[in-house]
Motif scaffolding. Sequence first.
Motif, short mmCIF file in Angstrom:
data_model
loop_
_atom_site.label_atom_id
_atom_site.label_comp_id
_atom_site.label_asym_id
_atom_site.label_seq_id
_atom_site.Cartn_x
_atom_site.Cartn_y
_atom_site.Cartn_z
N ALA A 74 0.84 -1.20 0.00
CA ALA A 74 0.00 0.00 0.00
C ALA A 74 0.87 1.25 0.00
CB ALA A 74 -0.92 0.00 1.20
N THR A 75 2.06 1.15 0.55
CA THR A 75 2.97 2.29 0.64
C THR A 75 4.05 2.20 -0.42
OG1 THR A 75 4.31 1.11 2.25
CG2 THR A 75 2.58 2.57 3.12
N ALA A 76 3.75 1.58 -1.54
CA ALA A 76 4.75 1.36 -2.58
C ALA A 76 5.37 2.66 -3.08
CB ALA A 76 4.15 0.59 -3.74
N ALA A 77 4.60 3.72 -3.13
CA ALA A 77 5.13 5.00 -3.62
C ALA A 77 6.26 5.52 -2.75
CB ALA A 77 4.01 6.02 -3.71
N ALA A 78 6.22 5.19 -1.46
CA ALA A 78 7.26 5.66 -0.54
C ALA A 78 8.54 4.84 -0.65
CB ALA A 78 6.73 5.60 0.90
N MET A 79 8.47 3.71 -1.30
CA MET A 79 9.61 2.80 -1.39
C MET A 79 10.23 2.93 -2.79
SD MET A 79 11.15 0.74 0.72
CE MET A 79 9.90 0.48 1.97
N GLN A 80 11.07 3.93 -2.97
CA GLN A 80 11.72 4.17 -4.25
C GLN A 80 13.09 3.51 -4.29
OE1 GLN A 80 10.21 5.78 -6.78
NE2 GLN A 80 8.42 5.96 -5.48
N ALA A 81 13.43 2.93 -5.42
CA ALA A 81 14.73 2.27 -5.57
C ALA A 81 15.88 3.24 -5.32
CB ALA A 81 14.83 1.65 -6.95
N SER A 82 15.67 4.51 -5.63
CA SER A 82 16.73 5.51 -5.43
C SER A 82 17.06 5.72 -3.96
CB SER A 82 16.34 6.83 -6.08
OG SER A 82 15.15 7.33 -5.51
N HIS A 83 16.22 5.23 -3.07
CA HIS A 83 16.46 5.37 -1.63
C HIS A 83 17.42 4.31 -1.09
CE1 HIS A 83 12.24 7.35 -1.25
NE2 HIS A 83 13.13 8.18 -1.74
N PHE A 84 17.88 3.42 -1.97
CA PHE A 84 18.73 2.32 -1.53
C PHE A 84 20.11 2.42 -2.16
CE2 PHE A 84 14.38 0.96 -1.19
CZ PHE A 84 14.35 0.34 0.04
N SER A 85 21.12 2.10 -1.37
CA SER A 85 22.51 2.16 -1.82
C SER A 85 22.98 0.78 -2.28
CB SER A 85 23.38 2.62 -0.65
OG SER A 85 24.74 2.38 -0.92
N THR A 86 23.89 0.78 -3.23
CA THR A 86 24.47 -0.51 -3.66
C THR A 86 25.27 -1.14 -2.53
OG1 THR A 86 26.32 0.67 -4.67
CG2 THR A 86 24.51 0.00 -6.13
N ALA A 87 25.62 -0.37 -1.51
CA ALA A 87 26.33 -0.93 -0.35
C ALA A 87 25.45 -1.93 0.40
CB ALA A 87 26.78 0.19 0.59
N ARG A 88 24.14 -1.81 0.25
CA ARG A 88 23.20 -2.73 0.93
C ARG A 88 22.65 -3.77 -0.04
NH1 ARG A 88 22.08 -0.76 6.10
NH2 ARG A 88 21.77 -2.97 6.41
N TYR A 89 23.32 -3.94 -1.16
CA TYR A 89 22.84 -4.80 -2.25
C TYR A 89 22.53 -6.22 -1.79
CZ TYR A 89 22.39 -6.89 -6.82
OH TYR A 89 21.90 -7.55 -7.91
N GLU A 90 23.45 -6.84 -1.07
CA GLU A 90 23.25 -8.24 -0.65
C GLU A 90 22.04 -8.38 0.27
OE1 GLU A 90 24.64 -10.98 -1.86
OE2 GLU A 90 25.73 -9.68 -3.24
N ASP A 91 21.80 -7.40 1.13
CA ASP A 91 20.63 -7.44 2.01
C ASP A 91 19.35 -7.32 1.20
OD1 ASP A 91 22.20 -7.57 4.38
OD2 ASP A 91 22.51 -5.41 4.29
#
Length: 74
Positions: free
Chosen positions: A26-43
């Motif tokens: 329901a909150t998909a709009a708040a979860m943008q891929a740009s908010h994530f770093s490649t440093a957390r890629y494995e997680d």
Amino acid sequence: MTNLNEPTAENIEFMIEAIKSKLRMATAAAMQASHFSTARYEDIKEIYEIVSSKENFSISEVEALVSELGQLRN
């Protein structure tokens, strides 16, 4: 099929979009891929693999997965 062995922004975007779609967030709009770093890629990849491996999720499972994603945001 996307090669998810490389920690790229494109792969993060692919996985985040797949997770949002599968969990019907329901909150998909708040979860943008740009908010994530490649440093957390494995997680992120680990969460993606969990989500991809199951057909259905309980409400508490969805909440736990969304919470975990929230903790991985920049």
